[in-house]
Design a protein around this motif. Structure first.
Motif, PDB file in Angstrom:
ATOM      1  N   HIS A   1      22.450  -5.847  33.930  1.00  0.00           N
ATOM      2  CA  HIS A   1      20.984  -5.146  34.225  1.00  0.00           C
ATOM      3  C   HIS A   1      20.937  -3.822  33.437  1.00  0.00           C
ATOM      4  CE1 HIS A   1      17.486  -4.346  36.416  1.00  0.00           C
ATOM      5  NE2 HIS A   1      17.936  -3.014  36.536  1.00  0.00           N
TER       6      HIS A   1
ATOM      7  N   SER B   1      13.866   1.190  30.653  1.00  0.00           N
ATOM      8  CA  SER B   1      13.386   0.103  31.054  1.00  0.00           C
ATOM      9  C   SER B   1      13.798  -0.729  32.185  1.00  0.00           C
ATOM     10  CB  SER B   1      13.065  -1.076  30.070  1.00  0.00           C
ATOM     11  OG  SER B   1      14.468  -1.639  29.497  1.00  0.00           O
ATOM     12  N   CYS B   2      15.169  -0.764  32.273  1.00  0.00           N
ATOM     13  CA  CYS B   2      15.909  -1.489  33.434  1.00  0.00           C
ATOM     14  C   CYS B   2      15.757  -0.500  34.635  1.00  0.00           C
ATOM     15  CB  CYS B   2      17.538  -1.577  33.179  1.00  0.00           C
ATOM     16  SG  CYS B   2      18.248  -0.273  32.717  1.00  0.00           S
TER      17      CYS B   2
ATOM     18  N   LYS C   1      13.281   0.473  35.868  1.00  0.00           N
ATOM     19  CA  LYS C   1      11.732   0.265  36.541  1.00  0.00           C
ATOM     20  C   LYS C   1      11.764  -1.227  37.212  1.00  0.00           C
ATOM     21  CE  LYS C   1       9.726   3.473  33.539  1.00  0.00           C
ATOM     22  NZ  LYS C   1       8.686   3.751  32.393  1.00  0.00           N
ATOM     23  N   ILE C   2      12.985  -1.961  36.988  1.00  0.00           N
ATOM     24  CA  ILE C   2      12.941  -3.274  37.456  1.00  0.00           C
ATOM     25  C   ILE C   2      13.905  -3.502  38.700  1.00  0.00           C
ATOM     26  CG2 ILE C   2      13.701  -5.826  36.798  1.00  0.00           C
ATOM     27  CD1 ILE C   2      13.020  -4.727  34.026  1.00  0.00           C
TER      28      ILE C   2
ATOM     29  N   SER D   1      16.505  -4.085  41.133  1.00  0.00           N
ATOM     30  CA  SER D   1      17.940  -4.946  41.039  1.00  0.00           C
ATOM     31  C   SER D   1      18.840  -4.240  42.034  1.00  0.00           C
ATOM     32  CB  SER D   1      18.516  -4.580  39.653  1.00  0.00           C
ATOM     33  OG  SER D   1      19.861  -4.827  39.607  1.00  0.00           O
TER      34      SER D   1
END
Length: 262
Positions: A123, A129-130, A132-133, A135
């Motif tokens: 991840h 960017s990661c 904001k996702i 996980s």
């Protein structure tokens, strides 16, 4: 001050320094304590801070106090009450200071620590960017948690988006560390015309050599040498009454078997 707000015994243990974690546990054991609530005083999870405290405490407990039970406080970087206390402290620090920009400067760690602590092993990209996702990796992602604290405080205080940013201080040579680097940000912000800078160091709840010398003193010199004019270092929570009261409340929550704050 925390001890004055709870009837339960309170002891201090330091990962590096005196008194040690072992000495803190021994003090509690001598008072007949067999259940311990461990509160690592790092708001964010990091292998080099929060995790080392937990590992060391469990190691000492299992080796020297095998009958003692231990419950650990989770990282509290996004705890609603903590954010309110931190935000109020920052607001107080900003009184009578008309800032052009507010910099949230966090303790730096090597990028490889972020990747190593990612349970998914895919991840974390370290590119922003990661973060904001959603996980499961965020539970142990220091970078995500730091940026989350900034965003939550910004929302709590209704700070202008364009006047707030985050950075990372205290890096060593060798491996790449989390960016942007705080010292580079001092120069960049000054050269962009930001003349009045407020700096906050939320990776710590207590001021230390890193915040007092590197940020409060050297940071001011770097900012002013680059063209900045007014520099304000906002202290950590330290023995702030609201912060002490919140820690006492967490102890009460644990004592009464209420859900731990997260």
């Amino acid at each position: 001050k925390v001890q004055s707000q709870t009837k339960l015994p309170v002891a201090l243990g330091m990962r590096y320094g005196s008194m040690s974690i072992k000495e803190g546990l021994e003090e509690l054991a001598q008072k007949g304590v067999d259940e311990v609530f461990l509160v690592p005083l790092y708001p964010h999870y990091a292998m080099s801070s929060y995790e080392t405290v937990v590992v060391k405490a469990l190691e000492e407990q299992q080796k020297h106090f095998p009958k003692m039970q231990m419950t650990t406080m989770p990282a509290f970087y996004s705890n609603a009450d903590y954010i309110k206390v931190l935000s109020k402290s920052i607001a107080d620090g900003l009184k009578d200071f008309e800032y052009d920009h507010i910099l949230f400067s966090y303790h730096g760690i090597p990028e490889r620590h972020i990747r190593k602590s990612d349970p998914t092993k895919f991840h974390c990209k370290i590119d922003g960017s990661c973060c904001k996702i959603n996980s499961v990796a965020h539970h142990t992602c220091y970078r995500h948690q730091c940026y989350d604290t900034t965003e939550l405080v910004k929302k709590e205080l209704n700070l202008p988006e364009e006047k707030v940013s985050s950075s990372f201080q205290s890096r060593l040579a060798g491996d790449p560390w989390l960016k942007p680097y705080t010292d580079y940000e001092f120069e960049r912000l000054a050269k962009e015309g930001k003349k009045r800078l407020a700096v906050i160091t939320p990776a710590f709840v207590s001021d230390c050599l890193e915040t007092l010398e590197e940020i409060a003193m050297e940071g001011q010199e770097q900012f002013e040498e680059a063209g900045g004019e007014n520099y304000k270092h906002i202290p950590c929570l330290n023995d702030n009454d609201a912060w002490v009261a919140l820690m006492a409340q967490w102890i009460k929550d644990w004592e009464t078997k209420a859900l731990l704050p997260v």
